[in-house]
Design an enzyme around this catalytic site. Structure first.
Site, short mmCIF file in Angstrom:
data_model
loop_
_atom_site.label_atom_id
_atom_site.label_comp_id
_atom_site.label_asym_id
_atom_site.label_seq_id
_atom_site.Cartn_x
_atom_site.Cartn_y
_atom_site.Cartn_z
N ASP A 265 3.65 -15.45 52.60
CA ASP A 265 2.77 -14.68 51.73
C ASP A 265 2.71 -15.22 50.30
OD1 ASP A 265 2.29 -12.77 53.80
OD2 ASP A 265 4.25 -11.91 53.41
N ASP B 148 6.95 -10.87 52.13
CA ASP B 148 8.33 -11.33 52.27
C ASP B 148 8.60 -12.62 51.49
OD1 ASP B 148 7.10 -13.28 53.77
OD2 ASP B 148 7.84 -12.56 55.69
N CYS C 46 14.06 -9.22 11.91
CA CYS C 46 12.96 -8.29 12.17
C CYS C 46 11.82 -9.03 12.84
CB CYS C 46 12.47 -7.65 10.87
SG CYS C 46 11.78 -8.84 9.70
N CYS D 196 10.59 -12.14 11.15
CA CYS D 196 11.36 -13.36 11.44
C CYS D 196 10.87 -14.00 12.74
CB CYS D 196 12.84 -13.04 11.56
SG CYS D 196 13.60 -12.39 10.06
N ASP E 66 1.96 -6.76 53.65
CA ASP E 66 2.08 -7.62 54.82
C ASP E 66 2.78 -6.81 55.91
OD1 ASP E 66 2.32 -10.05 56.40
OD2 ASP E 66 4.44 -10.02 55.84
#
Length: 783
Positions: A667, A663, A29, A32, A464
């Site tokens: 960039d 791309d 859970c 834990c 872009d």
């Protein structure tokens, strides 16, 4: 996988930091998860630790000079969370997947045995209580001694692991769900044993409660585990894509067609591999011989097979459809596109959404809080509730004892059992697991829960131009010279200068020169100014090729008589490249890059959703404006060099949350600066590193699909957390008997166990419903 990285430079030497991934077993859970993270971060030398409940991994950044990874694994193992170091240098993804599958199968078998045992005990327990529902009294089976035996067997067989794990967790200060269940079952069992051994007390025996309680819990965990496996099926299918063997050949151009099959992990870069029709491609490589069509759907999301010819790239894990081809291996093992996708998806599933931080904080103290509430329920019920509302002691129709002690104890046990930290722990990772797996099926890599939360905060999207709104494959449309130089010579000089670059414009110029069969001239001293131009010494003359501003910075001037001509080229949406020789501009080349077919539709859809769309490019303003008008963008930022794009994004961020779509090459700084970076051409390494969302296909519309999937996944996270927190908010008071005095409604411990199991299954099932949503077709809104 162990990776080395250095912290940012400072005035003092910084320690070396390594990253290790541990496979952690035994987490049940959110408590834990919180306990494992706490144990790790408290260890000297651990910089950070991120633990995932669903994938059962822990990603740890640590200082190897202070602590060893083996020590961390041993520490977790000693406190009940069996841990192993994942060493991907020696194991392939397929081998890791196989080992995990074997472990899961062993766990499933044991879980099945426990569930069957609990079910059999539950059936016998129900038969023994037929008389309470107007049925016959069965000999032996209806006796208290028989029910004591059933309860004892329930604790020793299916409940043994639960009780041991719960005690171990409590003894290490990490109380979890098993602690609560163990306390509840033992309390019911011990109380019933006292009533059984000392009937003079007049207490009720409820041996059926431990049996039913464990039965419901084990049933819930089995359903939950099956749902988890379905949630991770997409990633497992991705891992299983790569074949285990490769067909190695010698010289692909020789008449000798013999080959030998070797394990794919033994193939080296530069070797040749043959693939027959219908076979999966084992490595990344370049096609040397043969033509075919390749199904790349499970990697890029593209549903139709793609035609491939010599010189084209093939991706490991994709399916060869029609022809026999030979590949020259370019990437193997961890460097293949498929391996990077798998690593990216697995990393995404360990990154938490900020919204999960509240759940993690609550989960760390949850079990102790529930134990306090259970104690208060017992004390208040025994000392106050049964005195203020004595009528609750006579609700025989509910099978209640008239003893204040037993009633208060049953209420406390119900509180222990009904509380569910599992739902809190499963809320985020199950949704992220399903969402990221669905993304990988569609060629979308979404890098974690934190990314999902960013999408719904966006107010603007920056695009872009080249390679993003356009296809990124320009062609030369005009070659104009003035003075004594001929257009063919102008093109030949330009191609020679560009021969040392891989820029899309340069490749287009080289392609045009090859079409006209113009040979390259002898050149030296190449120099490239990123985003501006190139220069070289060509047959003793200095030649420049680039944009107007850069050439003017180099001392070259443009005759004003040519402004009208160049203006017409720009207004036509063409990119103009200037060529200068020995101090003067001698001509221009115009290139046209076609729009992507889905660019206008994508921009329009974003604007419909209320997002501001901006075009950011290094191109001439008139060219940028021509492209922007075609797709419907009104805000244009032109003549911005790659080095300046990040600064522009940072300036825009002062007023709004923005995404950057590029791309992934020039960039990269802007993608990293933006609140959300979305990269096309996702196979590039820089895209994998800098973008938050990587689009493996070439479809710009996938920006919409990625946003829809992110919003849909984030919605599921919010729904799951609201359910988990809401469930406990209402269920715990119900179990504590709030409605008992007024309505006579009470949850027995067995009913509480059923509701607890239902809560966890509901969260996982709700996440799985995400798979039945369609994305990229509809608008997404958050609840």
């Amino acid at each position: 996988m162990v990776q080395l990285s250095l912290k940012p430079e400072s005035t003092t030497p910084q320690p070396l930091v390594e990253t290790v991934t541990l496979d952690v077993q035994g987490m049940k859970c959110a408590g834990c998860v919180s306990a494992v993270e706490k144990q790790l971060t408290q260890q000297s030398g651990v910089v950070s630790a991120c633990v995932n409940l669903i994938t059962e991994v822990a990603v740890i950044n640590y200082e190897p000079q202070t602590v060893q990874a083996e020590t961390l694994a041993e520490k977790l193992t000693k406190i009940g969370f069996t841990s192993d170091i994942r060493t991907s240098q020696t194991l392939t993804p397929q081998q890791i997947h196989f080992n995990q599958s074997q472990r899961r199968e062993a766990e499933a078998r044991q879980q099945k045995i426990n569930l069957i045992t609990a079910a059999i005990l539950l059936i016998f327990s129900a038969l023994g209580h037929l008389e309470h529902f107007g049925g016959p009294t069965l000999p032996i089976i209806s006796s208290l001694g028989f029910h004591w035996g059933l309860a004892t067997m329930a604790l020793l067989i299916p409940g043994r692991e639960v009780i041991i794990d719960g005690w171990r967790a409590l003894s290490h200060g990490m109380a979890n769900m098993n602690t609560l269940v163990g306390l509840g079952t033992l309390s019911a069992y011990i109380t019933s044993c006292v009533a059984f051994l000392f009937p003079i007390l007049g207490w009720e025996c409820f041996f059926d409660e431990p049996v039913m309680l464990l039965g419901f819990i084990l049933l819930g965990r089995t359903l939950e585990k099956q749902a988890r496996n379905r949630a991770s099926s997409a990633l497992e299918a991705l891992i299983a894509l790569q074949p285990s063997l490769a067909r190695l050949v010698g010289d692909p151009f020789s008449e000798d067609s013999s080959s030998i099959e070797i394990p794919v992990e033994q193939v080296r870069v530069g070797e040749y591999v043959k693939i027959l029709p219908g076979e999966k491609i084992p490595v990344d490589g370049e096609i040397i011989t043969g033509k075919t069509a390749i199904d790349e759907s499970l990697v890029t999301g593209e549903s139709l097979p793609i035609a491939k010819n010599p010189g084209d790239r093939a991706i490991a894990g994709t399916l060869n459809h029609s022809g026999v081809i030979t590949l020259k291996t370019t990437e193997v093992g961890e460097d293949t596109t498929l391996a990077q996708i798998i690593a990216s998806v697995e990393t995404a599933q360990t990154r938490k959404a900020p919204i999960q931080q509240l759940a993690d904080t609550v989960a760390g103290y949850f079990a102790y809080g529930v134990m306090v509430l259970a104690s208060l329920t017992f004390l208040l019920g025994y000392n106050i509730g049964t005195h203020w509302y004595p009528q609750v002691l006579n609700l025989d129709s509910l099978g209640m004892s008239s003893s204040p002690l037993l009633l208060s104890l049953k209420l406390a046990i119900a509180v222990l059992v009904i509380a569910c930290p599992c739902a809190l722990g499963l809320a985020t990772p199950t949704a992220i697991l399903v969402g990221t797996s669905m993304g990988s099926e569609r060629g979308l890599l979404i890098k974690g829960g934190d990314v999902l939360e960013k999408v719904h905060q966006l107010e603007g999207v920056i695009f872009d131009k080249t390679g993003t709104l356009t296809v990124g494959h320009p062609t030369v449309t005009d070659c104009i010279s003035w003075g004594d130089i001929k257009p063919e010579s102008l093109l030949q000089l330009a191609a020679t200068v560009e021969s040392g670059t891989n820029h899309p414009l340069g490749l287009a110029i080289l392609e045009k020169a090859q079409q006209q069969e113009l040979p390259l001239l002898s050149a030296r001293d190449f120099y490239t100014e990123a985003g501006s131009g190139v220069q070289a010494q060509v047959e003793g003359k200095m030649v420049w090729l680039g944009n107007q501003r850069w050439l003017e910075d180099q001392g070259l001037s443009l005759d004003k008589n040519h402004d009208k001509l160049i203006g017409s080229l720009n207004r036509a949406g063409k990119t103009v490249v200037y060529l200068g020789i020995e101090g003067s501009i001698q001509g221009v080349l115009a290139l046209k890059d076609n729009l992507r077919t889905d660019a206008q539709k994508t921009v329009s859809e974003l604007q419909k959703r209320g997002l501001e769309v901006i075009l950011l490019t290094g191109d001439h303003p008139e060219v940028a404006q021509a492209i922007a008008s075609q797709v419907g963008i009104t805000q244009v930022l032109a003549e911005i060099p790659p080095s300046g794009k990040a600064a522009v994004v940072e300036e825009l961020q002062k007023s709004k949350k923005v995404a950057m779509v590029g791309d992934g090459i020039n960039d990269a700084p802007a993608l990293a600066q933006a609140d959300l970076g979305i990269s096309l051409q996702g196979a590039t390494e820089v895209a994998m590193e800098t973008a938050d969302i990587v689009l493996m296909s070439n479809q710009l519309w996938d920006v919409i699909t990625a946003m829809d999937l992110s919003l849909g996944t984030f919605r599921k996270i919010r729904q799951n957390l609201m359910w988990a927190l809401g469930y406990n908010t209402f269920a715990i008071p119900m179990a504590a008997g709030v409605l008992l005095p007024s309505l006579g409604l009470m949850l027995s411990p067995a009913m509480a166990a059923g509701f607890m199991a239902f809560s966890s299954v509901t969260v996982v099932t709700n996440s799985l419903l995400l798979r039945y949503r369609k994305f990229g077709l509809i608008k997404s809104t958050l609840i």
